[in-house]
Motif scaffolding. Structure first.
Motif, PDB file in Angstrom:
ATOM      1  N   GLY A  60      76.282 -11.197  73.596  1.00 39.70           N
ATOM      2  CA  GLY A  60      75.584 -10.238  72.755  1.00 39.70           C
ATOM      3  C   GLY A  60      74.327 -10.706  72.061  1.00 39.70           C
ATOM      4  N   ASP A  62      71.573 -11.086  73.235  1.00 38.24           N
ATOM      5  CA  ASP A  62      70.422 -10.371  73.795  1.00 38.24           C
ATOM      6  C   ASP A  62      70.131  -9.086  73.038  1.00 38.24           C
ATOM      7  OD1 ASP A  62      72.929  -9.437  74.810  1.00 38.24           O
ATOM      8  OD2 ASP A  62      71.840  -8.218  76.268  1.00 38.24           O
ATOM      9  N   LYS A  63      71.072  -8.646  72.205  1.00 40.25           N
ATOM     10  CA  LYS A  63      70.912  -7.384  71.483  1.00 40.25           C
ATOM     11  C   LYS A  63      70.122  -7.608  70.193  1.00 40.25           C
ATOM     12  CE  LYS A  63      75.168  -5.346  73.308  1.00 40.25           C
ATOM     13  NZ  LYS A  63      75.384  -6.441  74.276  1.00 40.25           N
ATOM     14  N   ASN A  66      69.187  -5.200  63.465  1.00 38.56           N
ATOM     15  CA  ASN A  66      68.621  -4.031  62.786  1.00 38.56           C
ATOM     16  C   ASN A  66      67.593  -4.486  61.748  1.00 38.56           C
ATOM     17  OD1 ASN A  66      68.051  -1.610  61.568  1.00 38.56           O
ATOM     18  ND2 ASN A  66      70.099  -1.293  60.746  1.00 38.56           N
ATOM     19  N   THR A  76      70.780 -12.920  63.169  1.00 44.64           N
ATOM     20  CA  THR A  76      72.092 -12.917  63.810  1.00 44.64           C
ATOM     21  C   THR A  76      72.541 -14.360  63.976  1.00 44.64           C
ATOM     22  OG1 THR A  76      71.506 -10.899  65.025  1.00 44.64           O
ATOM     23  CG2 THR A  76      73.427 -12.135  65.794  1.00 44.64           C
ATOM     24  N   ASP A  97      65.169 -11.350  64.362  1.00 43.02           N
ATOM     25  CA  ASP A  97      64.350 -10.223  64.802  1.00 43.02           C
ATOM     26  C   ASP A  97      63.436  -9.783  63.671  1.00 43.02           C
ATOM     27  OD1 ASP A  97      65.348  -9.164  67.585  1.00 43.02           O
ATOM     28  OD2 ASP A  97      67.155  -9.709  66.478  1.00 43.02           O
TER      29      ASP A  97
END
Length: 219
Positions: A60, A62-63, A66, A76, A97
């Motif tokens: 996960g 790669d996700k 928010n 993350t 991100d």
């Protein structure tokens, strides 16, 4: 006798510096036992004969996280808490991100040095040395560039563009910890005295009260 005692004291000091990081493992691995009620400095190992490949696997990353929050970023983490097989191995990972103009606010990792690489976009990054110099080391990073943040020093990452950015960070602890400066100072529970903060930051108490009333994002 005095030189002997002095030599022992110096040896103890050197030894304490040598172990000022996650301890080295004494076996191949020590998968975190999620069901153990015992509290130790780290996590209890489960029986190595019961370990499976899933203990060393986490999907996960790669996700995207928010970034729809006040600072426009999301971290993350992949520590021993998320990936049991990391227990005692002295490393962890983070995906960061950034939305347009997103910021990973000034913060420290009390137990880890961080090495960061930009996967997409551009980041302005930097860290500040300790007192009394408080020297800023800052750099603009593009895709593929790498920057290191020494353990315990205040640092930040900012996306100056109107497009998204992504970075991956490695940390030299299975549980690096994070202290976001503004959150810790103005979001402490119970709150730090506004008189203390007003004097420390040379602000009036009404400004301090306003800052303490804000919602601080924990990255």
């Amino acid at each position: 006798m005095a030189p002997y005692i002095l030599a022992l004291t110096l040896l103890a000091l050197v030894s304490s510096q040598a172990i000022a990081s996650d301890p080295s493992p004494l076996q191949d691995f020590c998968v975190r036992d999620k069901n153990s009620p015992i509290f130790v400095n780290g996590f209890v190992c489960k029986d190595p004969n019961l370990a499976t490949p899933e203990d060393f696997f986490l999907p996960g990353l790669d996700k995207p996280g928010n970034t729809m929050n006040k600072v426009g970023s999301s971290v993350t983490l992949v520590t021993a808490a998320q990936l049991p097989g990391l227990n005692t191995l002295g490393i962890s990972l983070a995906r960061i991100d950034f939305g347009p103009n997103g910021l990973n606010p000034p913060h420290t990792h009390p137990r880890a040095t961080e090495i960061l690489t930009v996967v997409e976009g551009t980041l302005c990054v930097g860290f500040v040395t300790s007192n009394p110099d408080n020297k800023l080391f800052a750099k603009v990073l593009n895709k593929g560039d790498v920057f290191v943040f020494p353990q315990g020093l205040i640092h930040f990452q900012f996306n100056p563009a109107m497009s998204n950015a992504i970075a991956l960070a490695g940390l030299s602890s299975q549980n690096p910890g994070v202290i976001t400066i503004a959150n810790a100072v103005f979001g402490a529970k119970p709150p730090i005295s506004d008189e203390v903060l007003a004097k420390a930051f040379q602000l009036d108490k009404s400004t301090v009260d306003w800052l303490q009333a804000q919602f601080w994002v924990n990255n």
